[in-house]
Design a protein around this motif. Structure first.
Motif, PDB file in Angstrom:
ATOM      1  N   UNK A  26      44.157  31.547  55.962  1.00 44.54           N
ATOM      2  CA  UNK A  26      45.419  31.832  55.283  1.00 44.54           C
ATOM      3  C   UNK A  26      45.954  33.207  55.677  1.00 44.54           C
ATOM      4  N   UNK A  27      45.070  34.133  56.000  1.00 44.59           N
ATOM      5  CA  UNK A  27      45.504  35.447  56.456  1.00 44.59           C
ATOM      6  C   UNK A  27      45.619  36.512  55.390  1.00 44.59           C
ATOM      7  N   UNK A  28      44.968  36.299  54.243  1.00 42.62           N
ATOM      8  CA  UNK A  28      44.967  37.325  53.208  1.00 42.62           C
ATOM      9  C   UNK A  28      44.090  38.492  53.659  1.00 42.62           C
ATOM     10  N   UNK A  29      44.395  39.687  53.160  1.00 42.75           N
ATOM     11  CA  UNK A  29      43.639  40.897  53.469  1.00 42.75           C
ATOM     12  C   UNK A  29      42.482  41.028  52.475  1.00 42.75           C
ATOM     13  N   UNK A  30      41.279  41.258  52.985  1.00 45.65           N
ATOM     14  CA  UNK A  30      40.114  41.439  52.119  1.00 45.65           C
ATOM     15  C   UNK A  30      40.129  42.868  51.579  1.00 45.65           C
ATOM     16  N   UNK A  31      40.282  42.988  50.267  1.00 43.27           N
ATOM     17  CA  UNK A  31      40.286  44.290  49.601  1.00 43.27           C
ATOM     18  C   UNK A  31      38.886  44.681  49.135  1.00 43.27           C
ATOM     19  N   UNK A  32      38.160  43.722  48.584  1.00 47.51           N
ATOM     20  CA  UNK A  32      36.846  43.977  47.993  1.00 47.51           C
ATOM     21  C   UNK A  32      35.943  42.788  48.271  1.00 47.51           C
ATOM     22  N   UNK A  33      34.711  43.058  48.637  1.00 47.34           N
ATOM     23  CA  UNK A  33      33.648  42.054  48.675  1.00 47.34           C
ATOM     24  C   UNK A  33      32.395  42.807  48.255  1.00 47.34           C
ATOM     25  N   UNK A  34      32.085  42.711  46.967  1.00 43.84           N
ATOM     26  CA  UNK A  34      31.017  43.547  46.405  1.00 43.84           C
ATOM     27  C   UNK A  34      30.057  42.729  45.559  1.00 43.84           C
ATOM     28  N   UNK A  35      28.788  42.855  45.872  1.00 45.41           N
ATOM     29  CA  UNK A  35      27.731  42.267  45.059  1.00 45.41           C
ATOM     30  C   UNK A  35      27.405  43.275  43.979  1.00 45.41           C
ATOM     31  N   UNK A  36      27.877  43.038  42.757  1.00 40.55           N
ATOM     32  CA  UNK A  36      27.721  43.987  41.659  1.00 40.55           C
ATOM     33  C   UNK A  36      26.307  43.939  41.090  1.00 40.55           C
ATOM     34  N   UNK A  37      25.780  42.731  40.970  1.00 45.73           N
ATOM     35  CA  UNK A  37      24.429  42.537  40.445  1.00 45.73           C
ATOM     36  C   UNK A  37      23.905  41.216  41.000  1.00 45.73           C
ATOM     37  N   UNK A  38      22.721  40.824  40.558  1.00 46.16           N
ATOM     38  CA  UNK A  38      22.163  39.542  41.008  1.00 46.16           C
ATOM     39  C   UNK A  38      23.019  38.357  40.570  1.00 46.16           C
ATOM     40  N   UNK A  39      23.789  38.538  39.505  1.00 45.19           N
ATOM     41  CA  UNK A  39      24.569  37.428  38.950  1.00 45.19           C
ATOM     42  C   UNK A  39      26.081  37.608  39.096  1.00 45.19           C
ATOM     43  N   UNK A  40      26.506  38.708  39.734  1.00 43.86           N
ATOM     44  CA  UNK A  40      27.949  38.922  39.852  1.00 43.86           C
ATOM     45  C   UNK A  40      28.326  39.435  41.242  1.00 43.86           C
ATOM     46  N   UNK A  41      29.264  38.710  41.860  1.00 44.14           N
ATOM     47  CA  UNK A  41      29.871  39.130  43.125  1.00 44.14           C
ATOM     48  C   UNK A  41      31.375  39.051  42.941  1.00 44.14           C
TER      49      UNK A  41
END
Length: 135
Positions: A26-41
């Motif tokens: 689609x061509x969206x810009x990736x702003x954030x890709x963060x693994x916050x914890x074992x259960x949250x990305x």
């Protein structure tokens, strides 16, 4: 007071598949890709030129993947945007408009009445709408 829509949460089944679809196809810009914890990305992407982003990940949405419908992006040239999506492998409809009888008709319509549609891999539904030129 301004009220600004900043982020829409999308329910997805596979975060990596969705990230690849939105960024590469689609061509969206990736702003954030963060693994916050074992259960949250948290993954956040923004359509080029948009003030509103989409976010998805793990531990964010409690709704069923694919349950968001009617997301809409305005573009200056719906045919060019449609071609770009199709060239990147997105299954996108032909351009159409609402005819005088209220049903979909092929091709472009008048101002604010030219659309094409696509779904993400989970079925979240999008529309591209051509906006009139000018201010």
């Amino acid at each position: 007071m301004d009220w600004k829509l900043e982020v829409v949460v999308l329910p997805v089944a596979d975060v990596d598949r969705s990230l690849a679809f939105y960024a590469e196809q689609v061509g969206f810009v990736v702003d954030v890709d963060r693994q916050v914890s074992d259960t949250m990305r948290i993954v956040q992407l923004t359509p080029p030129g948009s003030a509103c982003s989409v976010t998805f990940g793990t531990g964010l949405a409690s709704t069923e993947p694919g349950s968001v419908k009617g997301l809409q992006i305005s573009v200056s040239d719906v045919e060019a945007a449609r071609s770009q999506l199709a060239e990147r492998g997105v299954d996108v409809t032909e351009v159409r408009h609402v005819g005088e009888d209220g049903t979909w008709a092929p091709g472009k319509g008048g101002p604010w009445n030219s659309f094409c549609f696509f779904d993400d891999p989970d079925g979240n539904g999008w529309a591209l709408q051509e906006r009139p030129s000018g201010p």
